[in-house]
Design an enzyme around this catalytic site. Structure first.
Site, short mmCIF file in Angstrom:
data_model
loop_
_atom_site.label_atom_id
_atom_site.label_comp_id
_atom_site.label_asym_id
_atom_site.label_seq_id
_atom_site.Cartn_x
_atom_site.Cartn_y
_atom_site.Cartn_z
N ALA A 8 14.57 57.15 46.39
CA ALA A 8 15.18 56.50 47.55
C ALA A 8 15.72 55.11 47.22
O ALA A 8 16.32 54.46 48.07
CB ALA A 8 14.16 56.38 48.68
N CYS A 14 19.30 46.07 47.78
CA CYS A 14 20.44 45.79 48.66
C CYS A 14 21.00 47.04 49.31
O CYS A 14 21.19 47.10 50.51
CB CYS A 14 21.53 45.07 47.87
SG CYS A 14 23.01 44.79 48.85
N HIS A 395 49.16 33.47 59.76
CA HIS A 395 48.84 33.03 61.13
C HIS A 395 48.95 34.23 62.07
O HIS A 395 49.84 35.06 61.91
CB HIS A 395 49.83 31.94 61.54
CG HIS A 395 49.72 31.55 62.99
ND1 HIS A 395 48.76 30.67 63.44
CD2 HIS A 395 50.45 31.93 64.08
CE1 HIS A 395 48.92 30.51 64.75
NE2 HIS A 395 49.93 31.27 65.15
#
Length: 408
Positions: A8, A14, A395
């Protein structure tokens, strides 16, 4: 050969029990998913990545040995799987056993029902109505925010008297205010003396009275996992219990390296990855990339909104001496903040006005965990902050606010 005691855990902490599953749960919670659907998604994502990592090893001719291992001597490892035992040796041995939860000596902490560490809290079958969190660090706060979004009533019991003491004080103050507005209760400076059950309830006994929960998470840090019979070797440990390494991550035994959390450094998966680069450079290159030449390391806390930082805070910069200039911008003044419909947070920069170097940045707002990587890149390549003040950004984005932030 790679020796891994649990199928597992292919890919490490992580992928299986930390960054990936918890962030998957946070994203699911932000989408308004139910607790059951969130848990299903967590399992699906970790399962895919676990299998991917195993395949990566197997496809490249690596022997994956599902077993436990410990040192017999400096360069000999005994591998144990049930009644089967085998001894292995190699010119190069890398210890990458990570870290384990730090269990404080609180009576009842490990024997009381419905008390979990950061791994166990991810496997609950039902959402607790009341969740207690012991510890106010990164792990505790991320889980507090996650379970709050999922619908739990969350109380954080923190022994520290200040909230996020390593974060810019003005930003830390905002973060606490936002979490409290979301319904999370904080008790600072709490000394816990006992954890026990009253029926199915978890009772936490403190100097500020008793607190009752349906489940308790203890998030009191993690420590290097060194249960490897190192007493059979000449591998030295640091005062803090990590494996002692030099700048190339080599232990006191030549040819044996310790990478990731086990060496007592920063506990981030990207540091473990970068540790690989250091060892690989030492073994196959000139060793010029090492702990001494490693650049700035960014961090991110996945609160709501995310909080990211790199380099020094203002107080740290002033304590170090030299010229310091600072600027802080509220997200409420940023066009993209209005587009996002989330005006919470602030950006803060700390610079040297004479050398034009960036000393540190704290970003608290949407996309902070992404933008901090731009800042880190600039710092590591010694790009003057004045260049960011005039850089052309798309932007409307959160990144374009670096123009104003660095107009100091």
């Amino acid at each position: 050969a790679v020796i891994e005691r649990s199928k597992a855990m292919y890919g490490g902490t992580c992928i299986n029990i930390a960054c990936i599953p918890t962030k998957t749960m946070i994203v699911a919670a932000e989408k308004g998913w139910s607790f059951d659907d969130t848990m299903k998604e967590r399992g699906a994502v970790t399962g895919r990545l676990n299998a991917k990592n195993y395949k990566m090893l197997a496809d490249n001719g690596v022997d994956v040995i599902d077993a436990e291992a410990h040192f017999v001597s400096n360069k000999v490892i005994e591998v144990v799987a049930g009644d089967d035992r085998q001894e292995l040796t190699a010119e190069t041995i890398v210890i990458n056993t990570g870290a384990v939860s730090n269990v404080l000596p609180i009576p009842g902490l490990t024997t009381t029902k419905h008390v979990y560490d950061s791994t166990g809290i991810q496997t609950l079958e039902a959402l607790p109505k009341r969740l207690g969190v012991l510890g106010g660090g990164n792990i505790g706060l991320e889980f507090a925010g996650l379970y709050n979004r999922l619908g739990s009533q969350v109380t954080v019991l923190d022994a520290a008297t200040s909230f996020l003491p390593r974060v810019e004080p003005s930003i830390a103050k905002l973060a606490k205010e936002y979490m409290e507005e979301d319904g999370i209760v904080f008790e600072q400076g709490v000394k816990t003396s006992e954890v026990k059950n009253d029926g199915d309830e978890v009772v936490v006994v403190t100097d500020k009275g008793e607190f009752r929960f349906d489940a308790l998470l203890y998030a009191t840090g993690r420590k290097p996992n060194i249960e490897l019979h190192l007493e059979n070797t000449d591998i030295a440990l640091t005062e803090r219990g990590g494996i002692q390494v030099n700048k190339h991550l080599e232990t006191s035994v030549p040819g044996v390296f310790a990478v990731g959390d086990v060496n007592g450094g920063l506990q981030f998966t990207y540091i473990s990855l970068d540790d690989f680069r250091i060892v690989f450079n030492y073994l196959t290159g000139d060793g010029s990339y090492n702990l001494e030449t490693r650049g700035a390391v960014p961090t991110a806390m996945f609160l709501n909104p995310p909080l990211a930082q790199v380099g020094l805070t203002e107080d740290q910069a002033r304590a170090a001496g030299g010229p310091v200039a600072v600027k802080e911008l509220p997200v409420a003044g940023m066009p993209r903040g209005h587009v996002n419909g989330d005006l919470r947070g602030a950006f803060k920069a700390v610079v040297n006005p004479e050398t034009k170097e960036i000393l540190g940045v704290t970003l608290f707002g949407q996309e902070s965990h992404e933008i901090i990587n731009l800042i880190t890149l600039a710092m590591n390549h010694h790009i003057p902050y004045t260049d960011l003040a005039k850089q052309i950004f798309t932007h409307p984005t959160m990144a374009e606010n670096l123009n104003d932030l660095f107009a100091i």
